[in-house]
Scaffold this active site. Structure first.
Site, PDB file in Angstrom:
ATOM      1  CG  MET A 110      45.069  34.530  50.188  1.00 62.83           C
ATOM      2  SD  MET A 110      44.803  32.821  50.727  1.00 62.83           S
ATOM      3  CE  MET A 110      44.332  32.057  49.187  1.00 62.83           C
ATOM      4  CB  CYS A 118      34.798  20.431  54.900  1.00 61.86           C
ATOM      5  SG  CYS A 118      35.368  18.723  54.970  1.00 61.86           S
ATOM      6  CG  LEU A 171      47.895  51.896  45.498  1.00 64.87           C
ATOM      7  CD1 LEU A 171      49.000  51.992  44.444  1.00 64.87           C
ATOM      8  CD2 LEU A 171      46.514  51.951  44.837  1.00 64.87           C
TER       9      LEU A 171
END
Length: 567
Positions: free
Chosen positions: A181, A413, A277
């Protein structure tokens, strides 16, 4: 009997190309190819573990389930439907040709049990999996899938920045996370003319974004990164720079140094604190600690997120445009002690909701032929259909120039109510005429105008306070089943984490047949109509205007049309 969900089985999966069927019909073939495509090494982040993106978002529960899914799709008839429970096929039922070939439910838990701790316990027993949004519904197309939404968001930011004239030229965006992402962020910023500084703790993800053309430069140090972005800012030149580091350390450090930053956001895997992390944990020790001390790691991750978010609030106080990009970072940071986490708005509430009111959202399609020329032809068809939509025309031009296909060639789109059905029918005609070499799969992200309930993202700060009402995605799934979608999915927890969202997806196949045309017209009209109706119900005047112009019936308002008397 327990099941080790972390067991890796080296295997390379790719989808077939061309017009030869491996199943009994194109709806089944499309589902088969898209399942395989999500695990293509060009597409998936960790395909050996069946993980597609988002740290743990999987396409199938385990390899035995994957093999069973493939076998079933190969022999599934045109009047049968396969049922998939959290990545595992559990039955085939006789239905009819208008019914979906696949129905998918992923990650659902009864609300009182909807916690990460309970989910992980059940996952360890082999009873469920995390489907994210488009991983477990087999319509993930790689980083391009989130790219245009990210691009649209940064375009909206640019439109609001004083003196920018709709461009990010001369501005610096600071963010973190370069996974499936987050990897869209650097290209989305540079497409808008800006400079991006992206922090990432996993060197393989920086390498991947460089190889795919989403990232321009990997700086060897934070000092070098700062010099590069400052020079590009002064020259009003677009540039994206990746730097290896922990966001909880780097973002506060850049705040303290006074680096000129105009925009701050984040796309780390904060929705699952085990995938963030913590400070003081070496990257190479992280996986071991996730298994050895998950509770301790979660606590440390939340504390680190609090430090990360406190620094983002510091940039906000200094005048930067700061927003969360829908990964639950604010809520996890709040649990870690960040008292001002929600001073930062979410990106949908801040920038995207007007698009949702018009039924606009991510419309994506995939060329099953595997030939990029088919995408070039469909790109042109979209430009011909909507020549006056300047943002769409600009996006298609930029995507053609700068987006690298991952796996099967695909495009995305943003189209709205009254537009998606026109595009779908044009594609179906192109398949029928032979202009396209094979059928086209048409789907979308679950991040859409009417398919999700997510109070920390898509439905944050709704006008009527209905943020947590989850009836709408359930209605969306049922409407798409009733309208003839090829496969339909209903998920829990994608994007923002377990307990925080319910969302639905649909996929259709344009195979050139008259039956496909009927289905496409209904699904691609009714699916975004749900988004308009959801926002009408919430009281948005813009959505009311769209509904009236589009002839949508709203029973609580359209008294004249419905009549005042009984039957």
């Amino acid at each position: 009997m327990t099941h080790d969900t972390h067991l890796s089985v080296p295997r390379t999966v790719t989808a077939p190309r061309g017009a030869t069927l491996h199943a009994r019909g194109w709806q089944q073939e499309a589902a088969l190819r898209m399942l395989q495509n999500t695990l293509d090494p060009e597409v998936a982040e960790h395909p050996d573990d069946l993980v597609v993106y988002g740290g743990t978002g999987k396409a199938a529960r385990d390899w035995a389930s994957f093999d069973a899914l493939v076998r079933t799709l190969e022999w599934l008839a045109d009047d049968e439907t396969m049922l998939v429970q959290s990545g595992r096929p559990v039955g085939v039922l006789r239905t009819h040709e208008w019914a979906p070939r696949v129905l998918i439910a992923n990650s659902h838990l009864v609300p009182e049990w909807a916690t990460w701790e309970e989910f992980r316990r059940l996952e360890t027993l082999g009873l469920t999996m995390y489907g994210q949004m488009t991983a477990g519904s087999w319509i993930y197309i790689g980083t391009q899938g989130i790219l245009q939404g990210t691009y649209e968001t940064f375009a909206a930011v640019a439109a609001r920045l004083e003196g920018q004239d709709g461009s990010l030229a001369g501005t610096v965006t600071l963010t973190a996370g370069l996974g499936g992402m987050g990897g869209a962020q650097p290209l989305a910023v540079t497409m808008n003319g800006g400079v991006a500084l992206c922090v990432e703790c996993d060197p393989s993800r920086i390498e991947r974004r460089l190889a795919q053309g989403y990232l321009d430069v990997w700086a060897e140090s934070l000092d070098e990164a700062s010099r590069l972005v400052e020079r590009a800012r002064q020259e009003r030149r677009s540039l994206s720079v990746g730097v290896l580091g922990n966001a909880a350390e780097v973002v506060p450090l850049l705040l303290a140094r006074g680096l000129p930053v105009d925009i701050v956001t984040d796309q780390t895997s904060a929705h699952d604190p085990l995938r963030y992390l913590p400070l003081g944990v070496a990257f190479e020790d992280w996986k071991t600690l996730r298994h050895r001390d998950p509770d301790g790691l979660v606590e440390r991750a939340r504390e680190s997120m609090a430090r990360h978010v406190d620094a983002m609030v510091g940039f906000l106080d200094a005048g930067a445009a700061v927003f969360e990009y829908g990964n639950s970072l604010r809520e996890e940071a709040r649990r870690g002690g960040a008292t001002r986490a929600f001073d930062i708005p979410g990106f949908v509430a801040a920038y995207i909701r007007p698009l949702f009111c018009a039924g606009k959202g991510p419309f994506r399609w995939v060329a099953l032929s595997g030939d990029p020329a088919d995408i070039a032809r469909t790109d042109q068809a979209v430009l011909e259909l909507f020549p006056d939509n300047e943002p769409l025309v600009r996006w298609i031009r930029l995507a053609r120039e700068r987006v690298t296909f991952q796996g099967l060639p695909a495009r995305i789109c943003w189209l709205g109510y009254g537009e998606r059905d026109r595009a779908g029918l044009r594609f179906n005609d192109m398949v029928a005429s032979g202009e396209l070499k094979a059928p086209v799969v048409i789907g979308r992200d679950h991040l859409d105008c009417g398919s999700v309930a997510s109070p920390y993202r898509e439905t944050e700060a709704m006008l009527d306070g209905s943020d947590a009402i989850a009836d709408w995605p359930v209605l969306n799934a049922m409407v798409n089943v009733a309208s003839g979608a090829s496969w339909v999915s209903l998920h829990h927890g994608g994007g923002v984490g377990i307990g925080r969202s319910i969302h639905a997806g649909q996929v259709c196949v344009a195979d050139g047949t008259p039956l496909a045309a009927q289905k496409l017209e209904r699904v691609l009209t009714n699916d975004p109509a749900l988004g308009v109706l959801r926002h009408v119900d919430a009281g948005y005047a813009q959505a009311e205007r769209v509904a009236e112009a589009g002839g949508l019936v709203v029973p609580t308002r359209d008294h004249g049309r419905l009549g005042d008397g009984g039957p």
